[in-house]
Design a protein around this motif. Structure first.
Motif, PDB file in Angstrom:
ATOM      1  N   ASP A   6       0.762  -1.185   0.058  1.00 31.82           N
ATOM      2  CA  ASP A   6      -0.013   0.102  -0.225  1.00 31.82           C
ATOM      3  C   ASP A   6       0.841   1.394   0.158  1.00 31.82           C
ATOM      4  OD1 ASP A   6      -2.656   1.319   0.256  1.00 31.82           O
ATOM      5  OD2 ASP A   6      -1.876   1.750   2.230  1.00 31.82           O
ATOM      6  N   GLU A   7       1.858   1.518   0.785  1.00 33.97           N
ATOM      7  CA  GLU A   7       2.785   2.597   0.817  1.00 33.97           C
ATOM      8  C   GLU A   7       3.659   2.596  -0.411  1.00 33.97           C
ATOM      9  OE1 GLU A   7       4.914   5.359   3.032  1.00 33.97           O
ATOM     10  OE2 GLU A   7       3.035   4.612   2.815  1.00 33.97           O
ATOM     11  N   LEU A   8       4.007   1.467  -1.072  1.00 34.83           N
ATOM     12  CA  LEU A   8       4.583   1.702  -2.401  1.00 34.83           C
ATOM     13  C   LEU A   8       3.753   2.341  -3.400  1.00 34.83           C
ATOM     14  CD1 LEU A   8       6.795  -1.542  -2.590  1.00 34.83           C
ATOM     15  CD2 LEU A   8       7.766   0.793  -2.443  1.00 34.83           C
ATOM     16  N   THR A   9       2.434   1.948  -3.473  1.00 35.39           N
ATOM     17  CA  THR A   9       1.326   2.308  -4.254  1.00 35.39           C
ATOM     18  C   THR A   9       1.282   3.815  -4.141  1.00 35.39           C
ATOM     19  OG1 THR A   9       0.354   0.228  -4.377  1.00 35.39           O
ATOM     20  CG2 THR A   9      -1.051   2.023  -5.130  1.00 35.39           C
ATOM     21  N   ARG A  10       1.256   3.924  -2.838  1.00 35.52           N
ATOM     22  CA  ARG A  10       1.087   5.649  -2.570  1.00 35.52           C
ATOM     23  C   ARG A  10       1.974   6.723  -2.988  1.00 35.52           C
ATOM     24  NH1 ARG A  10       1.909   9.283   1.290  1.00 35.52           N
ATOM     25  NH2 ARG A  10       3.492   7.885   2.345  1.00 35.52           N
ATOM     26  N   ASP A  15       4.228   6.360 -13.318  1.00 33.68           N
ATOM     27  CA  ASP A  15       5.215   5.977 -14.499  1.00 33.68           C
ATOM     28  C   ASP A  15       6.452   5.133 -13.950  1.00 33.68           C
ATOM     29  OD1 ASP A  15       6.486   7.880 -12.902  1.00 33.68           O
ATOM     30  OD2 ASP A  15       7.604   8.914 -14.780  1.00 33.68           O
ATOM     31  N   ILE A  16       6.401   4.680 -12.744  1.00 28.78           N
ATOM     32  CA  ILE A  16       7.256   3.562 -12.065  1.00 28.78           C
ATOM     33  C   ILE A  16       6.657   2.607 -11.865  1.00 28.78           C
ATOM     34  CG2 ILE A  16       8.679   3.142 -10.059  1.00 28.78           C
ATOM     35  CD1 ILE A  16       9.103   6.311  -9.723  1.00 28.78           C
ATOM     36  N   TRP A  17       7.025   1.312 -12.876  1.00 26.64           N
ATOM     37  CA  TRP A  17       6.496   0.161 -12.715  1.00 26.64           C
ATOM     38  C   TRP A  17       7.287  -0.870 -11.753  1.00 26.64           C
ATOM     39  CZ3 TRP A  17       1.985  -0.678 -15.461  1.00 26.64           C
ATOM     40  CH2 TRP A  17       1.547   0.215 -16.092  1.00 26.64           C
ATOM     41  N   ASN A  45      12.899   7.262   0.228  1.00 30.24           N
ATOM     42  CA  ASN A  45      13.590   7.997   1.292  1.00 30.24           C
ATOM     43  C   ASN A  45      12.336   8.761   1.955  1.00 30.24           C
ATOM     44  OD1 ASN A  45      15.904   8.190   2.664  1.00 30.24           O
ATOM     45  ND2 ASN A  45      16.339  10.301   1.912  1.00 30.24           N
ATOM     46  N   GLU A  46      11.414   9.298   1.293  1.00 26.75           N
ATOM     47  CA  GLU A  46      10.472  10.194   2.003  1.00 26.75           C
ATOM     48  C   GLU A  46       9.376   9.324   2.898  1.00 26.75           C
ATOM     49  OE1 GLU A  46       8.533  12.527  -0.940  1.00 26.75           O
ATOM     50  OE2 GLU A  46      10.303  13.299  -1.790  1.00 26.75           O
ATOM     51  N   SER A  47       9.384   8.089   2.677  1.00 30.60           N
ATOM     52  CA  SER A  47       8.455   7.064   3.501  1.00 30.60           C
ATOM     53  C   SER A  47       8.884   7.009   4.909  1.00 30.60           C
ATOM     54  CB  SER A  47       8.106   5.911   2.756  1.00 30.60           C
ATOM     55  OG  SER A  47       7.381   5.114   3.534  1.00 30.60           O
ATOM     56  N   SER A  48       8.151   7.106   5.887  1.00 26.19           N
ATOM     57  CA  SER A  48       8.430   6.699   7.194  1.00 26.19           C
ATOM     58  C   SER A  48       8.504   4.979   7.422  1.00 26.19           C
ATOM     59  CB  SER A  48       7.287   7.199   8.154  1.00 26.19           C
ATOM     60  OG  SER A  48       6.021   6.830   7.837  1.00 26.19           O
ATOM     61  N   LEU A  49       8.005   4.433   6.258  1.00 29.75           N
ATOM     62  CA  LEU A  49       8.266   3.135   6.749  1.00 29.75           C
ATOM     63  C   LEU A  49       9.561   2.492   6.207  1.00 29.75           C
ATOM     64  CD1 LEU A  49       4.595   1.812   5.346  1.00 29.75           C
ATOM     65  CD2 LEU A  49       5.561   1.817   7.794  1.00 29.75           C
ATOM     66  N   PHE A  50      10.200   3.133   5.340  1.00 30.72           N
ATOM     67  CA  PHE A  50      11.570   2.638   4.732  1.00 30.72           C
ATOM     68  C   PHE A  50      12.843   3.530   4.993  1.00 30.72           C
ATOM     69  CE2 PHE A  50       8.340   1.891   1.313  1.00 30.72           C
ATOM     70  CZ  PHE A  50       8.177   0.648   1.746  1.00 30.72           C
ATOM     71  N   THR A  51      14.030   2.939   5.315  1.00 32.21           N
ATOM     72  CA  THR A  51      15.095   3.610   5.557  1.00 32.21           C
ATOM     73  C   THR A  51      16.114   3.069   4.587  1.00 32.21           C
ATOM     74  OG1 THR A  51      16.488   4.338   7.438  1.00 32.21           O
ATOM     75  CG2 THR A  51      15.730   2.225   7.387  1.00 32.21           C
TER      76      THR A  51
END
Length: 87
Positions: A6-10, A15-17, A45-51
């Motif tokens: 869900d986060e990746l989709t958001r 244009d990124i597949w 990097n902008e997501s709080s779920l990923f580092t």
């Protein structure tokens, strides 16, 4: 797992597949195509779920689409990020 998809989709634009999604422990590996694949790193990097996002391997051009093929890896944040005093 659903929360990560869900986060990746958001965060990733249309244009990124993504063609591959692999989670091993707290390491998430994705593979896909994009116009300007370095953008993927900034978006992750902008997501709080990923580092610690990074491109892994060589970037190549897909001859059919003209887009860049990329592989990327991020670490999934497994502990809540501490709130600041301003929150």
């Amino acid at each position: 797992m659903i929360e990560l998809m869900d986060e990746l989709t958001r965060i990733l634009p249309n244009d990124i597949w993504l063609q591959q999604f692999q989670l091993q422990g707290s390491d998430l590996r994705i593979q896909g195509q994009a116009d300007g694949s370095q953008r993927v790193i900034g978006l992750l990097n902008e997501s709080s779920l990923f580092t610690s996002p990074e491109i892994t391997g060589a970037i190549s051009i897909d001859p059919r689409s003209g887009q860049e093929r990329f592989r990327s890896q991020v670490r999934v944040v497994t502990e809540p990020i501490p709130e600041t005093a301003d929150s």
